[in-house]
Scaffold this motif. Structure first.
Motif, short mmCIF file in Angstrom:
data_model
loop_
_atom_site.label_atom_id
_atom_site.label_comp_id
_atom_site.label_asym_id
_atom_site.label_seq_id
_atom_site.Cartn_x
_atom_site.Cartn_y
_atom_site.Cartn_z
N TRP A 396 0.81 -1.08 -0.09
CA TRP A 396 -0.06 0.05 -0.15
C TRP A 396 0.92 1.32 0.15
O TRP A 396 0.53 2.22 -0.69
CB TRP A 396 -1.06 0.06 1.13
N ILE A 397 1.93 1.44 0.75
CA ILE A 397 2.68 2.57 0.81
C ILE A 397 3.83 2.74 0.05
O ILE A 397 3.92 3.50 -1.03
CB ILE A 397 3.30 2.65 2.40
N HIS A 398 4.67 1.51 0.00
CA HIS A 398 5.81 1.80 -0.84
C HIS A 398 5.56 1.29 -2.39
O HIS A 398 6.50 1.95 -3.18
CB HIS A 398 6.95 0.75 -0.37
N LEU A 465 -3.71 4.13 3.01
CA LEU A 465 -3.47 4.95 2.01
C LEU A 465 -3.71 6.45 2.34
O LEU A 465 -2.45 7.31 2.07
CB LEU A 465 -4.00 4.78 0.62
N ARG A 466 -4.84 6.81 3.09
CA ARG A 466 -5.23 8.25 3.56
C ARG A 466 -4.20 8.45 4.64
O ARG A 466 -3.80 9.65 4.62
CB ARG A 466 -6.60 8.39 3.83
N LYS A 467 -3.81 7.51 5.64
CA LYS A 467 -3.01 7.98 6.65
C LYS A 467 -1.77 8.25 5.99
O LYS A 467 -1.07 9.24 6.84
CB LYS A 467 -3.00 6.71 7.84
N SER A 468 -1.08 7.55 5.49
CA SER A 468 0.17 7.80 5.01
C SER A 468 0.41 8.94 4.11
O SER A 468 1.23 9.58 4.27
CB SER A 468 0.60 6.33 3.92
N TYR A 469 -0.69 9.21 3.10
CA TYR A 469 -0.60 10.36 2.32
C TYR A 469 -0.54 11.84 3.25
O TYR A 469 -0.11 12.70 2.91
CB TYR A 469 -1.70 10.35 1.23
N LYS A 470 -1.32 11.74 4.26
CA LYS A 470 -1.28 13.07 5.09
C LYS A 470 0.28 13.37 5.52
O LYS A 470 0.46 14.63 5.66
CB LYS A 470 -2.12 12.79 6.40
#
Length: 702
Positions: A396-398, A465-470
């Motif tokens: 999801w992140i990398h 994804l939302r948490k990481s994009y913040k």
């Protein structure tokens, strides 16, 4: 068709013979046209030849993949600086307004046009579809504010303005008021939910469409056969998971699987190697102090340290590394799936190999702390829970956020605001143009309800994804800075980190190439700040793409004022779409193929020390359906490159000898990178190959 060569007869007073070569694309099933093609040559003085018919009587011109050579006796406008193209229904044309009312609906994809006059020639790179609008293409690369202040300059400026206007109509952002919930809180996406909804300019090449369809058929057949197999032979032992593997292309994937079995997926040294050189090489950081929520003490790991060394001494010596996933605590889990918010401590042992020495599955609760000194089952299950979190962080992140999602605004704005004659467009187009189509497919495969990605992984994609994009910043994509900030840049303290070696080498090669290209066009910082088209691109990316909801442009400036900043942005984009995407994508086969070595979801919550048994392990691991969903994901996404690779450096620029020399120098540097990596790999039992330029696609497929 074959090659058609038609002579229009002898030259007469005031006329010259032009040789015009036209190449129709072979990359799209519908690239050819049965319509009549016309061309207009525009000279340096602003005068033009008028519309010239290119079709050959009784000959099937402009078929897919064909090239045609035409000789025409025309008014002498010199070597043209621009051309106009269209495929018309009528032979006699009074005006472009009347023309556009009478076009037949038969799109044509043109690769290039080469116009020769005497011993001189001009090449026009088209790479576009001729639809219902006249397509105008100028020669070479140029900056808007450096075009001549005369009739020719006015024509070229008008062409660029018209092209951008058309593309802004073709390529649109998803509307804020009609945006679906799954797109909120993320980089803004294209206004399309299927690849068929994309403008022709951004649609996938036919070979990739066929390849995707082949994978879907293969995946479906594999899932059916595996379901039948497990119906008669349920999963009762860890080795039963080998039966679920989808071997796909035997030459690559079977070799990886045999190697995984040979090295023993349970071995701590194998796990350490995969942390450094697997599909997620930036998930760890140097650990100088144990976090408060990590209850490991020196007594817990003393037997794994160098003789006579304390944990504090090894922390200060730079031999301890941490993978801290405790930030996952407030991320939503999908129903019936578990994923620990765990923390793991890794250590470079006396053999200079990275190994895990402690894993805490529940931060702050020592009942869930495990070390490599615990029972085999306890330690194995703890590593499985950790690898589950690791898999979700990777996917999801990398992989999706840091390579796919954040590149989409740059790709869309590239076409929306930079004309094809702009040097930055020419530099970035080979790497960015496939991103929107790849992301449309990725969202369907990974994120949508009932998708294989939702079934294979435990974390809610929207939530993580939302948490990481913040907290995401463009800085996070600069690999040199990331390695330094994470404390991973010292080869003496962390040897065997082949990703670091190869990624650093390739970043520097790309950066040097970008620097040479930018310096060729932008003599001073003033040239950058005066480039209106470039500033419009940057503003669209920052305000409408990355910061479209909360006015947070994530470190992307909306006005580029220096050559240094422009070089960094372009280097980051090229590196991310090529090197970094390959790093997090290619090794998925090895990482996920045997489910117990890296499960995407667990069926039971974490165990406490002393509770693990084989029965508990089997009940905790994914079931057949979840495992097969994982096979579907990696089969579709983790492919050996079969298309253009970085070793075969793209043809960015034509016509300019200095730019061609810069390209050739870049190609030589990339070849040097290839040979350097091959030499190193000869001495490695498990070669790190995914960052060999011969295995790095120049753009994203999926």
């Amino acid at each position: 068709m074959g090659n058609a060569c038609i002579s229009a007869g002898e030259t007469t007073d005031g006329k010259v013979t032009y040789r015009i070569e036209i190449k129709t694309s072979n990359a799209y099933r519908t690239a050819g046209t049965d319509a009549t093609v016309y061309i207009d040559l525009v000279g340096e003085g602003g005068n033009s030849t008028g519309w010239i018919k290119m079709d050959t009587s009784f000959f099937d011109d402009f078929e897919r993949g064909s090239s045609g050579v035409y000789k025409r006796v025309l008014d002498n406008v010199g070597i043209p600086v621009a051309i106009r193209l269209n495929n018309y229904e009528l032979v006699l044309i009074l005006s472009i307004t009347e023309l556009n009312d009478k076009l037949i609906d038969d799109e044509w994809r043109c690769d290039y046009v080469i116009v020769s006059l005497g011993g001189s020639k001009a090449e026009f790179v088209v790479n576009d579809w001729i639809e219902r609008d006249v397509l105008e293409v100028s020669k070479g690369a140029s900056l808007l504010h450096k075009l001549p202040d005369n009739k020719c300059g006015d024509i070229l400026k008008a062409m660029r303005t018209a092209e951008v206007k058309i593309n802004r109509t073709r390529i649109q952002w998803v509307a804020s008021e009609s945006c679906d919930e799954e797109s909120r809180g993320l980089p803004r996406r294209v206004n399309a939910t299927k690849t068929s909804n994309l403008p022709l300019l951004l649609q996938r090449e036919w070979s990739k469409v066929n390849e995707q369809a082949r994978h879907e058929r293969k995946s479906l057949a594999h899932r059916i056969s595996s379901k039948v197999l497990t119906a008669f032979k349920p999963l009762q032992d860890l080795d039963d998971y080998w039966e679920l593997q989808d071997f796909g292309d035997q030459d690559h994937t079977e070799k990886n699987s045999e190697l995984l079995q040979d090295l023993s997926w349970q071995d701590d040294e194998v796990m350490g190697y995969q942390m450094l050189n697997g599909a997620c090489p930036l998930a760890i950081s140097r650990c100088d102090a144990i976090p408060n929520n990590f209850n490991v003490t020196e007594d817990d790991v003393i037997d794994r340290l160098r003789p006579g060394k304390s944990l504090e001494e090894e922390l200060q010596a730079g031999r301890c590394y941490i993978a801290d996933f405790s930030h996952l605590e407030d991320v939503e889990r999908q129903e019936g799936k578990f994923c620990c918010s765990c923390i793991a401590l890794f250590y470079t042992n006396i053999k200079n190999l990275l190994v895990p020495i402690a894993i805490q599955l529940v931060p702050g609760d020592k009942d869930y702390l495990f070390t490599s000194s615990d029972s085999k089952d306890d330690w194995m299950l703890a590593k499985m829970h950790f690898k589950c979190a690791f898999a979700n962080i990777h996917q999801w992140i990398h992989r999706y956020l840091h390579t796919h999602a954040v590149m989409e605004p740059f790709a869309l704005s590239l076409f929306r605001f930079l004309p094809r004659a702009h040097p930055i467009f020419m530099l970035l187009r080979p790497h960015l143009w496939t991103v929107p189509a790849a992301n449309v497919l990725a969202r369907s495969l990974l994120i949508k309800d009932e998708s294989p990605g939702r079934q294979a992984f435990a974390l809610s994609p929207h939530s993580i994804l939302r948490k990481s994009y913040k907290t995401f910043q463009m800085y996070d994509l600069n690999v040199l800075k990331v390695l330094q900030d994470k404390g991973l840049d010292d080869p003496h303290k962390l040897p065997g980190f082949y990703y670091r070696e190869d990624a650093t080498r390739l970043w520097k090669c790309i950066e040097e190439f970008v620097n040479n290209v930018v310096s060729h066009f932008y003599i001073a910082d003033e040239d950058v700040s005066c480039d209106e088209e470039l500033q419009n691109w940057a503003q669209d990316v920052a305000q409408e793409g990355l910061g479209w909801e909360g006015n947070d442009s994530k470190g992307m400036t909306d006005k580029i004022t220096t050559t240094e900043k422009l070089i960094e942005i372009c280097t980051t984009l090229i590196f991310t779409c090529t090197v970094q995407h390959s790093a997090v994508n290619t090794n998925q086969m090895e990482m996920y193929r045997f489910v117990p070595s890296c499960p995407g979801a667990m069926r039971l919550p974490p165990h406490k020390k002393g509770e693990a048994t084989l029965e508990l392990i089997m009940n905790s691991l994914p079931d057949v359906d979840t495992s097969l969903a994982m096979m579907t994901v990696i089969s579709a996404t983790a492919e050996d490159p079969k298309h253009q690779v970085l070793l075969n450096v793209p043809k960015y620029f034509t016509g300019d000898k200095e730019l061609i020399k810069i390209q050739e120098q870049f190609a030589e540097k990339i070849k040097w990178c290839e040979q350097t990596t091959k030499r190193r790999n000869k001495n490695n039992r498990q070669p790190y190959t995914c960052l060999r330029p011969s295995r790095i696609p120049i753009n994203m497929s999926l």
